[in-house]
Design a protein around this motif. Sequence first.
Motif, PDB file in Angstrom:
ATOM      1  N   UNK A  32      52.695  63.544  39.880  1.00  0.00           N
ATOM      2  CA  UNK A  32      52.739  63.430  41.326  1.00  0.00           C
ATOM      3  C   UNK A  32      54.166  63.056  41.733  1.00  0.00           C
ATOM      4  N   UNK A  33      54.752  63.892  42.617  1.00  0.00           N
ATOM      5  CA  UNK A  33      56.102  63.624  43.099  1.00  0.00           C
ATOM      6  C   UNK A  33      56.024  62.968  44.471  1.00  0.00           C
ATOM      7  N   UNK A  34      56.533  61.741  44.579  1.00  0.00           N
ATOM      8  CA  UNK A  34      56.552  61.013  45.846  1.00  0.00           C
ATOM      9  C   UNK A  34      57.871  61.319  46.533  1.00  0.00           C
ATOM     10  N   UNK A  35      57.798  62.001  47.654  1.00  0.00           N
ATOM     11  CA  UNK A  35      58.982  62.344  48.441  1.00  0.00           C
ATOM     12  C   UNK A  35      59.550  61.107  49.126  1.00  0.00           C
ATOM     13  N   UNK A  36      58.652  60.309  49.692  1.00  0.00           N
ATOM     14  CA  UNK A  36      59.055  59.083  50.376  1.00  0.00           C
ATOM     15  C   UNK A  36      57.811  58.230  50.571  1.00  0.00           C
ATOM     16  N   UNK A  37      58.003  56.986  50.979  1.00  0.00           N
ATOM     17  CA  UNK A  37      56.864  56.101  51.202  1.00  0.00           C
ATOM     18  C   UNK A  37      57.266  54.998  52.176  1.00  0.00           C
ATOM     19  N   UNK A  80      48.604  46.654  55.522  1.00  0.00           N
ATOM     20  CA  UNK A  80      48.584  46.350  54.089  1.00  0.00           C
ATOM     21  C   UNK A  80      48.417  47.605  53.247  1.00  0.00           C
ATOM     22  N   UNK A  81      48.767  48.754  53.815  1.00  0.00           N
ATOM     23  CA  UNK A  81      48.552  50.036  53.135  1.00  0.00           C
ATOM     24  C   UNK A  81      49.872  50.704  52.783  1.00  0.00           C
ATOM     25  N   UNK A  82      49.884  51.361  51.635  1.00  0.00           N
ATOM     26  CA  UNK A  82      51.041  52.122  51.172  1.00  0.00           C
ATOM     27  C   UNK A  82      50.836  53.577  51.596  1.00  0.00           C
ATOM     28  N   UNK A  83      51.749  54.095  52.407  1.00  0.00           N
ATOM     29  CA  UNK A  83      51.714  55.480  52.838  1.00  0.00           C
ATOM     30  C   UNK A  83      52.739  56.238  52.019  1.00  0.00           C
ATOM     31  N   UNK A  84      52.308  57.295  51.370  1.00  0.00           N
ATOM     32  CA  UNK A  84      53.191  58.112  50.539  1.00  0.00           C
ATOM     33  C   UNK A  84      53.202  59.536  51.054  1.00  0.00           C
ATOM     34  N   UNK A 141      47.344  54.663  50.289  1.00  0.00           N
ATOM     35  CA  UNK A 141      46.908  54.003  49.053  1.00  0.00           C
ATOM     36  C   UNK A 141      46.494  55.026  47.993  1.00  0.00           C
ATOM     37  N   UNK A 142      47.260  56.117  47.916  1.00  0.00           N
ATOM     38  CA  UNK A 142      47.038  57.139  46.902  1.00  0.00           C
ATOM     39  C   UNK A 142      46.013  58.199  47.247  1.00  0.00           C
ATOM     40  N   UNK A 143      45.334  58.080  48.385  1.00  0.00           N
ATOM     41  CA  UNK A 143      44.291  59.036  48.771  1.00  0.00           C
ATOM     42  C   UNK A 143      44.806  59.913  49.908  1.00  0.00           C
ATOM     43  N   UNK A 144      44.829  61.247  49.726  1.00  0.00           N
ATOM     44  CA  UNK A 144      45.297  62.137  50.788  1.00  0.00           C
ATOM     45  C   UNK A 144      44.497  61.977  52.081  1.00  0.00           C
ATOM     46  N   UNK A 145      45.243  61.892  53.206  1.00  0.00           N
ATOM     47  CA  UNK A 145      44.606  61.718  54.523  1.00  0.00           C
ATOM     48  C   UNK A 145      45.152  62.703  55.567  1.00  0.00           C
ATOM     49  N   UNK A 146      46.077  63.575  55.170  1.00  0.00           N
ATOM     50  CA  UNK A 146      46.626  64.536  56.116  1.00  0.00           C
ATOM     51  C   UNK A 146      47.798  65.280  55.516  1.00  0.00           C
ATOM     52  N   UNK A 147      48.444  66.090  56.354  1.00  0.00           N
ATOM     53  CA  UNK A 147      49.603  66.866  55.903  1.00  0.00           C
ATOM     54  C   UNK A 147      50.607  67.000  57.038  1.00  0.00           C
ATOM     55  N   UNK A 150      40.245  58.640  60.886  1.00  0.00           N
ATOM     56  CA  UNK A 150      39.990  57.255  60.484  1.00  0.00           C
ATOM     57  C   UNK A 150      41.260  56.433  60.299  1.00  0.00           C
ATOM     58  N   UNK A 151      42.431  57.111  60.209  1.00  0.00           N
ATOM     59  CA  UNK A 151      43.686  56.368  60.035  1.00  0.00           C
ATOM     60  C   UNK A 151      44.665  56.603  61.186  1.00  0.00           C
ATOM     61  N   UNK A 152      44.233  57.289  62.214  1.00  0.00           N
ATOM     62  CA  UNK A 152      45.106  57.530  63.365  1.00  0.00           C
ATOM     63  C   UNK A 152      45.308  56.240  64.155  1.00  0.00           C
ATOM     64  N   UNK A 153      46.361  56.237  64.952  1.00  0.00           N
ATOM     65  CA  UNK A 153      46.632  55.092  65.819  1.00  0.00           C
ATOM     66  C   UNK A 153      47.379  53.955  65.154  1.00  0.00           C
ATOM     67  N   UNK A 154      47.897  54.184  63.961  1.00  0.00           N
ATOM     68  CA  UNK A 154      48.630  53.145  63.218  1.00  0.00           C
ATOM     69  C   UNK A 154      50.120  53.461  63.088  1.00  0.00           C
ATOM     70  N   UNK A 155      50.552  54.568  63.659  1.00  0.00           N
ATOM     71  CA  UNK A 155      51.953  54.958  63.556  1.00  0.00           C
ATOM     72  C   UNK A 155      52.285  55.750  62.310  1.00  0.00           C
TER      73      UNK A 155
END
Length: 190
Positions: free
Chosen positions: A1-6, A11-15, A78-84, A106-111
């Motif tokens: 898995x290649x992480x472009x940025x994060x 308390x969540x890690x967005x990758x 947190x490692x789980x895909x939620x969009x593109x 479910x994760x919208x509205x957090x920036x």
Amino acid sequence: MFVFNHFNVDDHRISLLLPEKDQAHALFQVVEADRDELRKWMPWTDDTKSERAEAKFIKYIQGRMVEGKVFMLTIAMDGVPVGMIDFHNIDHADRHAEVGYWLSSRVQGRGIMTRSLKLMIDHGFKSMGLHKILIQVDSGNHKSDAIPKRLGFSKEAVFKEQIYFHGEYRDFVEFGLINHVNSDDSKIGK
């Protein structure tokens, strides 16, 4: 898995990850859970009928990325895909591209999308040498058009009845952002 940025949100890690076939299951699950909402704005929703279709799309996108036609990233929480999010219609000669994006309700509205788009803009201007980034949004999708407004895009046009979708013609609003830092074309790519 290649992480472009994060980055972190609450308390969540967005990758931001390069798309890989092993993400197909999770992405399809998000589409299934949000199908009714996504279908309002995204014409591709009806074509995404299975995990296999999502895997096929990812393979197609990987090929388009190699050709330099698209630059797409999977957004994971947190490692789980939620969009593109992606650059498409990349025009290397005129140095502009369009952005597309979608995110689980479910994760919208957090920036998350605003920060993801900000990273894409930075990459487009600094690494890809783009001069202009465009976003087209359905005129009724106010959540989506708030994002380019927040990031300083200018409303450039309204395309009346631009797309035939769900039995009706829909208007699109186009937003643009110009890279004024590198406005001297002779400096880009040198």
